[in-house]
Scaffold this active site. Structure first.
Site, PDB file in Angstrom:
ATOM      1  N   CYS A  38      10.989  -7.855   0.037  1.00 51.81           N
ATOM      2  CA  CYS A  38       9.815  -6.971   0.054  1.00 51.81           C
ATOM      3  C   CYS A  38       8.536  -7.793  -0.002  1.00 51.81           C
ATOM      4  O   CYS A  38       8.505  -8.877  -0.588  1.00 51.81           O
ATOM      5  CB  CYS A  38       9.882  -6.022  -1.149  1.00 51.81           C
ATOM      6  SG  CYS A  38       8.457  -4.921  -1.321  1.00 51.81           S
ATOM      7  N   SER A  40       6.111  -7.300  -1.841  1.00 55.89           N
ATOM      8  CA  SER A  40       5.620  -7.462  -3.220  1.00 55.89           C
ATOM      9  C   SER A  40       6.075  -8.810  -3.794  1.00 55.89           C
ATOM     10  O   SER A  40       5.307  -9.484  -4.486  1.00 55.89           O
ATOM     11  CB  SER A  40       6.086  -6.306  -4.104  1.00 55.89           C
ATOM     12  OG  SER A  40       5.525  -5.090  -3.650  1.00 55.89           O
ATOM     13  N   HIS A  43       3.842 -11.418  -2.205  1.00 51.11           N
ATOM     14  CA  HIS A  43       2.511 -11.559  -2.822  1.00 51.11           C
ATOM     15  C   HIS A  43       2.562 -12.618  -3.926  1.00 51.11           C
ATOM     16  O   HIS A  43       1.638 -13.412  -4.084  1.00 51.11           O
ATOM     17  CB  HIS A  43       2.054 -10.235  -3.437  1.00 51.11           C
ATOM     18  CG  HIS A  43       1.618  -9.180  -2.450  1.00 51.11           C
ATOM     19  ND1 HIS A  43       0.648  -9.402  -1.499  1.00 51.11           N
ATOM     20  CD2 HIS A  43       2.005  -7.893  -2.284  1.00 51.11           C
ATOM     21  CE1 HIS A  43       0.455  -8.283  -0.787  1.00 51.11           C
ATOM     22  NE2 HIS A  43       1.283  -7.356  -1.248  1.00 51.11           N
ATOM     23  N   HIS A  59      13.311  -7.168  -6.527  1.00 51.52           N
ATOM     24  CA  HIS A  59      13.163  -5.904  -7.270  1.00 51.52           C
ATOM     25  C   HIS A  59      13.675  -4.723  -6.444  1.00 51.52           C
ATOM     26  O   HIS A  59      13.319  -3.580  -6.740  1.00 51.52           O
ATOM     27  CB  HIS A  59      11.683  -5.698  -7.616  1.00 51.52           C
ATOM     28  CG  HIS A  59      10.840  -5.540  -6.385  1.00 51.52           C
ATOM     29  ND1 HIS A  59      10.439  -6.609  -5.612  1.00 51.52           N
ATOM     30  CD2 HIS A  59      10.392  -4.436  -5.757  1.00 51.52           C
ATOM     31  CE1 HIS A  59       9.768  -6.164  -4.574  1.00 51.52           C
ATOM     32  NE2 HIS A  59       9.719  -4.844  -4.621  1.00 51.52           N
ATOM     33  N   CYS A 165      13.417   0.164  -3.274  1.00 54.20           N
ATOM     34  CA  CYS A 165      11.957   0.002  -3.141  1.00 54.20           C
ATOM     35  C   CYS A 165      11.444   0.597  -1.837  1.00 54.20           C
ATOM     36  O   CYS A 165      10.789   1.627  -1.853  1.00 54.20           O
ATOM     37  CB  CYS A 165      11.500  -1.449  -3.292  1.00 54.20           C
ATOM     38  SG  CYS A 165       9.693  -1.573  -3.171  1.00 54.20           S
TER      39      CYS A 165
HETATM   40  N1  NAD Z   1       2.973   1.223  -3.919  1.00 51.82           N
HETATM   41  C1  NAD Z   1       4.125   0.683  -4.248  1.00 51.82           C
HETATM   42  O1  NAD Z   1       4.768   1.057  -5.231  1.00 51.82           O
HETATM   43  C2  NAD Z   1       4.683  -0.395  -3.380  1.00 51.82           C
HETATM   44  C3  NAD Z   1       6.075  -0.631  -3.325  1.00 51.82           C
HETATM   45  C4  NAD Z   1       6.554  -1.596  -2.442  1.00 51.82           C
HETATM   46  C5  NAD Z   1       5.681  -2.350  -1.682  1.00 51.82           C
HETATM   47  N2  NAD Z   1       4.333  -2.122  -1.802  1.00 51.82           N
HETATM   48  C6  NAD Z   1       3.359  -2.871  -1.009  1.00 51.82           C
HETATM   49  O2  NAD Z   1       3.368  -2.337   0.306  1.00 51.82           O
HETATM   50  C7  NAD Z   1       2.872  -3.329   1.195  1.00 51.82           C
HETATM   51  C8  NAD Z   1       3.804  -3.428   2.394  1.00 51.82           C
HETATM   52  O3  NAD Z   1       5.062  -3.966   2.016  1.00 51.82           O
HETATM   53  P1  NAD Z   1       6.190  -4.253   3.113  1.00 51.82           P
HETATM   54  O4  NAD Z   1       7.323  -4.861   2.388  1.00 51.82           O
HETATM   55  O5  NAD Z   1       6.371  -3.073   3.984  1.00 51.82           O
HETATM   56  O6  NAD Z   1       5.445  -5.411   3.965  1.00 51.82           O
HETATM   57  P2  NAD Z   1       5.735  -5.949   5.437  1.00 51.82           P
HETATM   58  O7  NAD Z   1       5.221  -7.328   5.481  1.00 51.82           O
HETATM   59  O8  NAD Z   1       7.165  -5.669   5.806  1.00 51.82           O
HETATM   60  O9  NAD Z   1       4.829  -4.981   6.359  1.00 51.82           O
HETATM   61  C9  NAD Z   1       3.461  -5.132   6.557  1.00 51.82           C
HETATM   62  C10 NAD Z   1       3.149  -4.691   7.991  1.00 51.82           C
HETATM   63  O10 NAD Z   1       1.737  -4.667   8.168  1.00 51.82           O
HETATM   64  C11 NAD Z   1       1.419  -5.216   9.432  1.00 51.82           C
HETATM   65  N3  NAD Z   1       0.044  -5.669   9.374  1.00 51.82           N
HETATM   66  C12 NAD Z   1      -0.444  -6.790   8.775  1.00 51.82           C
HETATM   67  N4  NAD Z   1      -1.794  -6.845   8.898  1.00 51.82           N
HETATM   68  C13 NAD Z   1      -2.156  -5.736   9.583  1.00 51.82           C
HETATM   69  C14 NAD Z   1      -3.420  -5.192  10.007  1.00 51.82           C
HETATM   70  N5  NAD Z   1      -4.579  -5.832   9.747  1.00 51.82           N
HETATM   71  N6  NAD Z   1      -3.428  -4.022  10.678  1.00 51.82           N
HETATM   72  C15 NAD Z   1      -2.261  -3.362  10.954  1.00 51.82           C
HETATM   73  N7  NAD Z   1      -1.048  -3.824  10.565  1.00 51.82           N
HETATM   74  C16 NAD Z   1      -1.002  -4.985   9.896  1.00 51.82           C
HETATM   75  C17 NAD Z   1       2.464  -6.291   9.645  1.00 51.82           C
HETATM   76  O11 NAD Z   1       2.616  -6.601  11.031  1.00 51.82           O
HETATM   77  C18 NAD Z   1       3.710  -5.640   9.051  1.00 51.82           C
HETATM   78  O12 NAD Z   1       4.432  -4.900  10.011  1.00 51.82           O
HETATM   79  C19 NAD Z   1       2.752  -4.613   0.365  1.00 51.82           C
HETATM   80  O13 NAD Z   1       1.422  -4.754  -0.076  1.00 51.82           O
HETATM   81  C20 NAD Z   1       3.650  -4.332  -0.829  1.00 51.82           C
HETATM   82  O14 NAD Z   1       3.287  -5.100  -1.953  1.00 51.82           O
HETATM   83  C21 NAD Z   1       3.838  -1.151  -2.601  1.00 51.82           C
HETATM   84 ZN    ZN Z   2       9.097  -3.705  -3.103  1.00 50.66          ZN
END
Ligand code: NAD
Ligand code: ZN
Ligand code: ZN
Length: 368
Positions: A38, A40, A43, A59, A165
């Site tokens: 993930c 997260s 990060h 996680h 997640c």
């Molecule tokens: N709120 C919560 O409880 C929670 C839970 C899990 C993950 N998250 C967060 O969600 C976010 C996404 O996680 P993920 O695992 O899906 O990440 P990921 O890296 O799989 O997906 C991110 C996507 O965003 C795209 N992207 C990057 N920059 C961009 C831009 N400027 N414009 C458009 N698209 C763009 C990438 O190409 C990619 O497809 C992270 O910040 C993660 O920490 C939050």
């Molecule tokens: Zn996650």
């Protein structure tokens, strides 16, 4: 046991032999069968979130309960479980009010350990921190009993990890946090593991139009598979203008941000119609702030909401998501585009950074 240890940000993790202490009362030992990659965790690897080091990340996981400490009532040895990274107490005001993901008992414990604040991981006397009250990038994990979510045995256990997640967060953002109404218009910005699940959550909610935005065309192809009716590559086209054009100039009813960037959070706010709702699911790096036009917020009566863990009630929602999968309504197989043994964890994160995968899945004990 073997675990992937991060000792320095920006550096690869190393597979090390570490010591995992016995579960204490209220805790359980779980054999990790699948654990997802993930953003997260990423990060922390990139140094965008302050974190204790060394640490074992991970996680989003599933496994088999091996042993339980005194007083654990949530599952028994042999049960198949998805692990919740927000083990809630069930008794505080937030839990009783129906928001267990915001449990004050769990959220007030500092990171790096379990609910008593201490870690079960060490190596030669050196304490190793645990991420997400779980540290699943390992062969085994000791977790709080409240993290154990027993699941049906007829679904593939390794893939069920993703319920822990990405699926719960994305589908939950659409169904629980935004409460998308049937027939509405939805914008999803970012089509990674979380965003693709926001899209399929909007599809499950019977949204009429689902507009997906990403900077990578292969992600937009995934987005169509998961239910997007329209796709926008924001390297080529302005997503706010596209959202307006596709809704007769009105703007969308709901916009879900699934990256965690100032620019895309602001795009989501601007893309929603008067009275619409923007939900921030992506988690920004430490210190990032987004700018919202303050008078228009009132004048246009928009709602701007955060979403933690899909506003989940894990014991209700996680088994339900697997029922949706078993009924053919929730895509899970299509999400797992690559599996890796634990030794290839750094490659899995390189793939996440490059954007070449739906969701990478680590198999600490190999294919099962
Ligand atoms: N709120 C919560 O409880 C929670 C839970 C899990 C993950 N998250 C967060 O969600 C976010 C996404 O996680 P993920 O695992 O899906 O990440 P990921 O890296 O799989 O997906 C991110 C996507 O965003 C795209 N992207 C990057 N920059 C961009 C831009 N400027 N414009 C458009 N698209 C763009 C990438 O190409 C990619 O497809 C992270 O910040 C993660 O920490 C939050
Ligand atoms: Zn996650
Ligand atoms: Zn609580």
């Amino acid at each position: 046991m073997r675990a992937a240890v991060l000792r320095e940000v920006g550096r690869p993790m190393a597979i090390e032999e570490v010591t995992l202490a016995e579960p204490r009362p209220g805790e359980a030992l779980v054999r990790i069968v699948g654990t997802g990659v993930c953003h997260s965790d990423y990060h922390v690897i990139k140094g965008e979130w302050a974190s204790p080091l060394p640490i074992v990340l991970g996680h989003e996981a599933s496994g088999v309960v091996e042993a339980v400490g005194a007083g654990v009532t949530q599952a028994r040895p042999g049960d198949h479980v998805v692990l919740s990274f927000a083990p809630n107490c069930g008794q505080c005001v937030d839990c009783v009010a129906g928001q267990p993901h915001l449990c004050s008992a769990y959220l007030t414990v500092p990171g790096g350990g379990l609910l008593d604040g201490t870690s079960r991981l060490s190596r030669g006397g050196e304490t190793i921190a645990m991420f997400g009250k779980m540290a699943s990038f390992a062969e085994y994990a000791v977790v709080a009993g409240a993290s154990l979510i027993p699941i049906r045995r007829d679904v593939p256990l390794a893939k069920a990890a993703l319920i822990g997640c990405a699926v719960m967060t994305g589908v939950g953002a659409a169904l629980n946090t935004a409460r998308i109404e049937a027939g509405s218009t939805v914008l999803v910005v970012g089509c990674g593991g979380v965003g693709l699940n926001c899209i399929q959550g909007a599809r499950l909610a019977s949204a009429a139009r689902i507009i997906a935005v990403d900077v990578a065309d292969d992600k937009l192809a995934f987005a169509r598979r998961f239910g997007a009716t329209d796709v926008v590559n924001s390297r080529r086209d302005d997503p706010v203008a596209a959202a307006r054009a596709l809704t007769g100039g009105r703007g969308v009813d709901y916009a879900l941000e699934a990256i965690g960037l100032k620019a895309t959070i602001e795009q989501c706010y601007h893309a929603v119609r008067r009275g619409g709702t923007a939900v921030v699911v992506g988690m920004a790096a430490d210190g990032v702030e987004a700018a919202i036009p303050a008078r228009a917020l009132a004048g246009q009566e928009k709602t701007l909401k955060g979403c933690f863990y899909g506003s989940t009630r894990p014991r209700i929602d996680m088994p339900r998501l697997l029922d949706f999968y078993a009924d053919g309504r929730l895509l899970l197989d299509e999400l797992v585009t690559r599996t890796y043994p634990l030794e290839r964890i750094n490659e899995a994160f390189d793939d996440l950074g490059r954007g070449g995968v739906g969701r990478g899945l680590l198999l600490p004990h190999g294919e099962t």
